[in-house]
Design a protein around this motif. Sequence first.
Motif, PDB file in Angstrom:
ATOM      1  N   GLN A 135       0.786  -1.232   0.000  1.00 19.13           N
ATOM      2  CA  GLN A 135       0.000   0.000   0.000  1.00 19.13           C
ATOM      3  C   GLN A 135       0.817   1.281   0.000  1.00 19.13           C
ATOM      4  OE1 GLN A 135      -2.773  -0.591   3.223  1.00 19.13           O
ATOM      5  NE2 GLN A 135      -4.305  -1.403   1.814  1.00 19.13           N
ATOM      6  N   VAL A 136       2.066   1.233   0.442  1.00 19.80           N
ATOM      7  CA  VAL A 136       2.883   2.452   0.449  1.00 19.80           C
ATOM      8  C   VAL A 136       4.092   2.346  -0.479  1.00 19.80           C
ATOM      9  CG1 VAL A 136       2.126   3.200   2.740  1.00 19.80           C
ATOM     10  CG2 VAL A 136       4.124   1.711   2.529  1.00 19.80           C
ATOM     11  N   SER A 137       4.107   1.322  -1.323  1.00 23.15           N
ATOM     12  CA  SER A 137       5.208   1.081  -2.264  1.00 23.15           C
ATOM     13  C   SER A 137       6.569   1.054  -1.571  1.00 23.15           C
ATOM     14  CB  SER A 137       5.224   2.137  -3.383  1.00 23.15           C
ATOM     15  OG  SER A 137       4.019   2.097  -4.102  1.00 23.15           O
ATOM     16  N   GLU A 138       6.592   0.570  -0.342  1.00 24.48           N
ATOM     17  CA  GLU A 138       7.824   0.503   0.447  1.00 24.48           C
ATOM     18  C   GLU A 138       8.578  -0.786   0.145  1.00 24.48           C
ATOM     19  OE1 GLU A 138       9.004  -0.068   5.140  1.00 24.48           O
ATOM     20  OE2 GLU A 138       7.240   1.110   4.650  1.00 24.48           O
ATOM     21  N   LYS A 139       9.895  -0.682  -0.037  1.00 32.71           N
ATOM     22  CA  LYS A 139      10.719  -1.876  -0.192  1.00 32.71           C
ATOM     23  C   LYS A 139      11.075  -2.386   1.197  1.00 32.71           C
ATOM     24  CE  LYS A 139      12.316  -1.043  -4.762  1.00 32.71           C
ATOM     25  NZ  LYS A 139      13.342  -0.820  -5.708  1.00 32.71           N
ATOM     26  N   ILE A 140      10.992  -3.694   1.371  1.00 32.70           N
ATOM     27  CA  ILE A 140      11.277  -4.347   2.645  1.00 32.70           C
ATOM     28  C   ILE A 140      12.495  -5.229   2.433  1.00 32.70           C
ATOM     29  CG2 ILE A 140      10.377  -5.950   4.381  1.00 32.70           C
ATOM     30  CD1 ILE A 140       7.528  -5.019   3.434  1.00 32.70           C
ATOM     31  N   ALA A 141      13.435  -5.207   3.364  1.00 31.68           N
ATOM     32  CA  ALA A 141      14.663  -5.996   3.221  1.00 31.68           C
ATOM     33  C   ALA A 141      14.348  -7.485   3.116  1.00 31.68           C
ATOM     34  CB  ALA A 141      15.588  -5.742   4.408  1.00 31.68           C
ATOM     35  N   MET A 142      15.099  -8.165   2.270  1.00 29.04           N
ATOM     36  CA  MET A 142      14.988  -9.619   2.133  1.00 29.04           C
ATOM     37  C   MET A 142      15.560 -10.275   3.386  1.00 29.04           C
ATOM     38  SD  MET A 142      14.193 -11.984  -0.101  1.00 29.04           S
ATOM     39  CE  MET A 142      14.366 -13.740  -0.141  1.00 29.04           C
ATOM     40  N   PHE A 159       8.158 -15.937   4.082  1.00 27.84           N
ATOM     41  CA  PHE A 159       9.378 -15.208   4.424  1.00 27.84           C
ATOM     42  C   PHE A 159       9.136 -14.642   5.811  1.00 27.84           C
ATOM     43  CE2 PHE A 159      10.637 -13.225  -0.005  1.00 27.84           C
ATOM     44  CZ  PHE A 159      10.548 -14.463  -0.611  1.00 27.84           C
ATOM     45  N   VAL A 160      10.153 -14.624   6.649  1.00 23.71           N
ATOM     46  CA  VAL A 160      10.079 -13.935   7.926  1.00 23.71           C
ATOM     47  C   VAL A 160      10.353 -12.454   7.650  1.00 23.71           C
ATOM     48  CG1 VAL A 160      11.096 -13.694  10.221  1.00 23.71           C
ATOM     49  CG2 VAL A 160      10.837 -15.964   9.203  1.00 23.71           C
ATOM     50  N   MET A 161       9.524 -11.600   8.187  1.00 15.80           N
ATOM     51  CA  MET A 161       9.717 -10.163   7.997  1.00 15.80           C
ATOM     52  C   MET A 161      10.843  -9.668   8.912  1.00 15.80           C
ATOM     53  SD  MET A 161       7.611  -9.097   5.626  1.00 15.80           S
ATOM     54  CE  MET A 161       8.424 -10.465   4.837  1.00 15.80           C
ATOM     55  N   PRO A 162      11.560  -8.620   8.487  1.00 13.52           N
ATOM     56  CA  PRO A 162      12.638  -8.077   9.321  1.00 13.52           C
ATOM     57  C   PRO A 162      12.116  -7.736  10.727  1.00 13.52           C
ATOM     58  CG  PRO A 162      12.709  -7.103   7.142  1.00 13.52           C
ATOM     59  CD  PRO A 162      11.438  -7.888   7.221  1.00 13.52           C
ATOM     60  N   SER A 163      12.943  -7.951  11.726  1.00 15.12           N
ATOM     61  CA  SER A 163      12.535  -7.804  13.130  1.00 15.12           C
ATOM     62  C   SER A 163      12.178  -6.374  13.510  1.00 15.12           C
ATOM     63  CB  SER A 163      13.628  -8.338  14.048  1.00 15.12           C
ATOM     64  OG  SER A 163      14.836  -7.644  13.817  1.00 15.12           O
ATOM     65  N   GLU A 164      12.564  -5.390  12.698  1.00 17.08           N
ATOM     66  CA  GLU A 164      12.248  -3.996  13.022  1.00 17.08           C
ATOM     67  C   GLU A 164      10.754  -3.690  12.884  1.00 17.08           C
ATOM     68  OE1 GLU A 164      13.200  -1.571   8.995  1.00 17.08           O
ATOM     69  OE2 GLU A 164      14.667  -3.095   9.555  1.00 17.08           O
ATOM     70  N   TYR A 165       9.993  -4.569  12.188  1.00 16.15           N
ATOM     71  CA  TYR A 165       8.581  -4.317  11.930  1.00 16.15           C
ATOM     72  C   TYR A 165       7.670  -4.942  12.982  1.00 16.15           C
ATOM     73  CZ  TYR A 165       9.757  -2.700   7.224  1.00 16.15           C
ATOM     74  OH  TYR A 165      10.260  -2.009   6.154  1.00 16.15           O
ATOM     75  N   MET A 210       3.183  -5.795  13.315  1.00 13.09           N
ATOM     76  CA  MET A 210       2.029  -5.981  12.429  1.00 13.09           C
ATOM     77  C   MET A 210       1.454  -4.618  12.024  1.00 13.09           C
ATOM     78  SD  MET A 210       1.426  -9.135  11.598  1.00 13.09           S
ATOM     79  CE  MET A 210      -0.292  -9.349  11.175  1.00 13.09           C
ATOM     80  N   GLU A 211       1.546  -3.645  12.928  1.00  9.26           N
ATOM     81  CA  GLU A 211       1.006  -2.317  12.658  1.00  9.26           C
ATOM     82  C   GLU A 211       1.895  -1.517  11.700  1.00  9.26           C
ATOM     83  OE1 GLU A 211       1.429  -3.557  15.885  1.00  9.26           O
ATOM     84  OE2 GLU A 211      -0.649  -4.252  15.840  1.00  9.26           O
ATOM     85  N   SER A 212       3.213  -1.719  11.759  1.00  9.95           N
ATOM     86  CA  SER A 212       4.107  -0.906  10.931  1.00  9.95           C
ATOM     87  C   SER A 212       4.393  -1.503   9.553  1.00  9.95           C
ATOM     88  CB  SER A 212       5.432  -0.646  11.673  1.00  9.95           C
ATOM     89  OG  SER A 212       6.176  -1.839  11.835  1.00  9.95           O
ATOM     90  N   LEU A 213       4.092  -2.778   9.353  1.00  8.37           N
ATOM     91  CA  LEU A 213       4.310  -3.377   8.028  1.00  8.37           C
ATOM     92  C   LEU A 213       3.276  -2.852   7.038  1.00  8.37           C
ATOM     93  CD1 LEU A 213       5.103  -7.129   8.713  1.00  8.37           C
ATOM     94  CD2 LEU A 213       6.411  -5.620   7.227  1.00  8.37           C
TER      95      LEU A 213
END
Length: 188
Positions: A56-63, A98-104, A106-109
């Motif tokens: 929704q925000v066209s944000e790239k998320i680290a692999m 995929f596991v999402m980076p730990s900095e995220y 559920m609310e911030s992803l």
Amino acid sequence: MAIEEPKFSVLEKNPPFELRSYAPMILAEAQTEGDLDEASSQGFRLIAGYIFGQNQVSEKIAMTVPVAVEEQAPKSAKIAMTAPVNIESNAGKWTVSFVMPSEYTMESLPKPLNPRVQLRQIPAVKRAVIVFTGFNSENKVAEKTLELEEWMRSKNLQAVGVPRFARYNPPWSIPFMRRNEIMIDVRD
């Protein structure tokens, strides 16, 4: 720069087996069909689209690694199962994650644009793991799963859920350099 892996501590190590305690994590996952290779490829493309900006925000998320593949349990089955669990059952329906980076959180992803990509929070979990290298055919995955289930029986560990196959390296990696794992959640 190293690629992030889920945080865990090793509770017991008996190579190639480990018993690990994983911290809570968030998964981006997609349901797919086909054989192991088809399902892995299809699921990878769906989730890669999400982390490369189809959100929704066209944000790239680290692999992150690993890319995990698990066969879906039949809808009528209870989640808590005992070993052995046959990884070749349930007519080729898979969940790739995929596991999402730990900095995220559920609310911030950012939310996925593709409805086939779902986000899911999972609590801390204990997993039995077998680590192996090389190519990963369905037969090899089934063979390694049986080895892990035997080790679990010898340690009186009770399986909860279905085996997950985890790949840590891209397909072009030299086979003896590839890190693969079978993971089975165990009762605490």
